[in-house]
Design a protein around this motif. Structure first.
Motif, PDB file in Angstrom:
ATOM      1  N   ASP A   3       0.824  -1.209   0.000  1.00 21.55           N
ATOM      2  CA  ASP A   3       0.000   0.000   0.000  1.00 21.55           C
ATOM      3  C   ASP A   3       0.858   1.258   0.000  1.00 21.55           C
ATOM      4  N   LYS A  20       5.331   6.305  -2.120  1.00 21.88           N
ATOM      5  CA  LYS A  20       4.541   5.856  -3.274  1.00 21.88           C
ATOM      6  C   LYS A  20       3.366   5.033  -2.757  1.00 21.88           C
ATOM      7  N   PHE A  22      -0.438   5.247  -0.812  1.00 19.77           N
ATOM      8  CA  PHE A  22      -1.314   6.136  -0.040  1.00 19.77           C
ATOM      9  C   PHE A  22      -0.917   6.087   1.424  1.00 19.77           C
ATOM     10  N   HIS A  52       4.033  10.700  -6.275  1.00 22.04           N
ATOM     11  CA  HIS A  52       3.508   9.338  -6.450  1.00 22.04           C
ATOM     12  C   HIS A  52       2.527   8.945  -5.337  1.00 22.04           C
ATOM     13  N   SER A  54      -1.317   8.691  -4.094  1.00 20.14           N
ATOM     14  CA  SER A  54      -2.696   8.721  -4.602  1.00 20.14           C
ATOM     15  C   SER A  54      -3.613   9.473  -3.655  1.00 20.14           C
ATOM     16  N   TYR A  55      -3.396   9.321  -2.343  1.00 25.28           N
ATOM     17  CA  TYR A  55      -4.108  10.149  -1.379  1.00 25.28           C
ATOM     18  C   TYR A  55      -3.373  10.139  -0.055  1.00 25.28           C
ATOM     19  N   THR A  86      -5.976  15.394  -5.562  1.00 28.06           N
ATOM     20  CA  THR A  86      -6.644  15.413  -4.263  1.00 28.06           C
ATOM     21  C   THR A  86      -5.665  15.696  -3.132  1.00 28.06           C
TER      22      THR A  86
ATOM     23  N   SER B  20      -8.360   0.881   3.509  1.00 28.20           N
ATOM     24  CA  SER B  20      -8.233   0.990   2.046  1.00 28.20           C
ATOM     25  C   SER B  20      -9.462   0.389   1.357  1.00 28.20           C
ATOM     26  N   GLU B  24     -11.886   2.578  -1.100  1.00 30.81           N
ATOM     27  CA  GLU B  24     -12.172   2.192  -2.482  1.00 30.81           C
ATOM     28  C   GLU B  24     -13.678   1.987  -2.702  1.00 30.81           C
ATOM     29  N   ARG B  27     -15.221   5.459  -2.836  1.00 27.23           N
ATOM     30  CA  ARG B  27     -14.862   6.163  -4.074  1.00 27.23           C
ATOM     31  C   ARG B  27     -15.706   5.650  -5.245  1.00 27.23           C
ATOM     32  N   SER B  38     -12.423  13.808  -8.694  1.00 30.92           N
ATOM     33  CA  SER B  38     -11.857  14.580  -7.577  1.00 30.92           C
ATOM     34  C   SER B  38     -12.799  14.575  -6.385  1.00 30.92           C
ATOM     35  N   ASP B  41     -12.832  11.184  -4.735  1.00 33.55           N
ATOM     36  CA  ASP B  41     -11.643  10.994  -3.882  1.00 33.55           C
ATOM     37  C   ASP B  41     -11.817  11.702  -2.540  1.00 33.55           C
TER      38      ASP B  41
END
Lengths: 116, 148
Positions: A3, A20, A22, A52, A54-55, A86, B20, B24, B27, B38, B41
């Protein structure tokens, strides 16, 4: 793929931290561990590259918040570069752009330490 | 998921490992409801913050608990509920002073603030039978311009 992976590399007297994946409450220990180890070792000129990511949840921003004054007290700083999407939006809505210097590119962030 | 579909409800173990998964699922639900990537997210991050609050504060990290996650699409808003049987928050901060938190070397205290910044309505409700519930709502596109 994990992750979160956190790589570090040196650029002059600055350490670039490149996560890299989240960062959330589950993965933050990896990110925080790297930052802690750097600050404890006296590597207090730190650039976090967000290219890199994602959130990032509040846990990730909390890790920066908890260490930035320690880095500054040691003569350095934690600066952030290459935030997108984001991650950049959340950085702003949390008000981190007032706590932490940000740069469009990693190179600009590294060079900014030349004049502190 | 369309606006006339029934609510979606799933039970998730109350652990950080499931964050996670919740991110997901949220989202994808938001995308299916017509939110742009956006916004989807942002909604997913906000729901993750509520889930984290339940895991770390309501259940204090104890294993063996669960969270019931409900997606309730309405004509004007997407409402998301996280129901739990843990402790209720003692207070919800109105805002944060980042400078003060940084000076105090604090690493927490941002989650509720972030939820409120990303969503249009955030509350924690309690019933008489020891059931707590985070309620997060995001206006549909066109209902109100998203905050920038």
């Amino acid at each position: 793929m994990p992750d979160l992976q956190v790589a570090t590399r040196r650029a002059a007297e600055v350490v670039v931290v490149e996560p890299k994946g989240f960062i959330n409450a589950h993965t933050v220990a990896e990110f925080e561990g790297v930052l802690n180890a750097l600050v404890e070792a006296g590597d207090v000129r730190i650039v976090i590259s967000g290219a890199h990511l994602s959130y990032v949840a509040s846990a990730g921003f909390g890790a920066i918040m908890g260490l930035i004054e320690e880095a500054r007290a040691g003569g350095g700083d934690i600066r952030v570069a290459a935030l997108t999407g984001t991650v950049a939006h959340i950085f702003r809505v949390l008000g981190f752009d007032r706590l932490c210097r940000t740069f469009e590119t990693e190179e600009e962030a590294v060079l900014s330490f030349g004049g502190n | 998921m369309g606006r006339d579909r029934a609510p979606l409800e799933i039970d998730v173990p109350a652990t950080c490992e499931c964050l996670s998964l919740v991110h997901e699922a949220t989202r994808r639900a938001a995308l299916a409801e017509g939110f742009d990537p956006s916004a989807a997210d942002e909604i997913a991050v906000a729901v993750g913050e509520a889930m984290t609050n339940v895991v770390e504060h309501a259940y204090r990290g104890e294993p063996g608990h669960s969270v019931r996650l409900r997606f309730l699409p309405g004509p004007e808003v997407l409402r998301i509920e996280l129901e739990h049987r843990g402790a209720a928050p003692t207070s919800l901060p109105a805002g944060v002073d980042l400078g003060r938190l940084a000076r105090e070397r604090r690493r927490g205290g941002l989650g509720v603030h972030l939820m409120r910044r990303l969503m249009d309505h955030v509350v924690h409700e309690e019933s008489a039978v020891g059931v707590g519930c985070w309620v997060l709502e995001r206006n549909r596109p066109g209902s109100r311009p998203p905050e920038s």
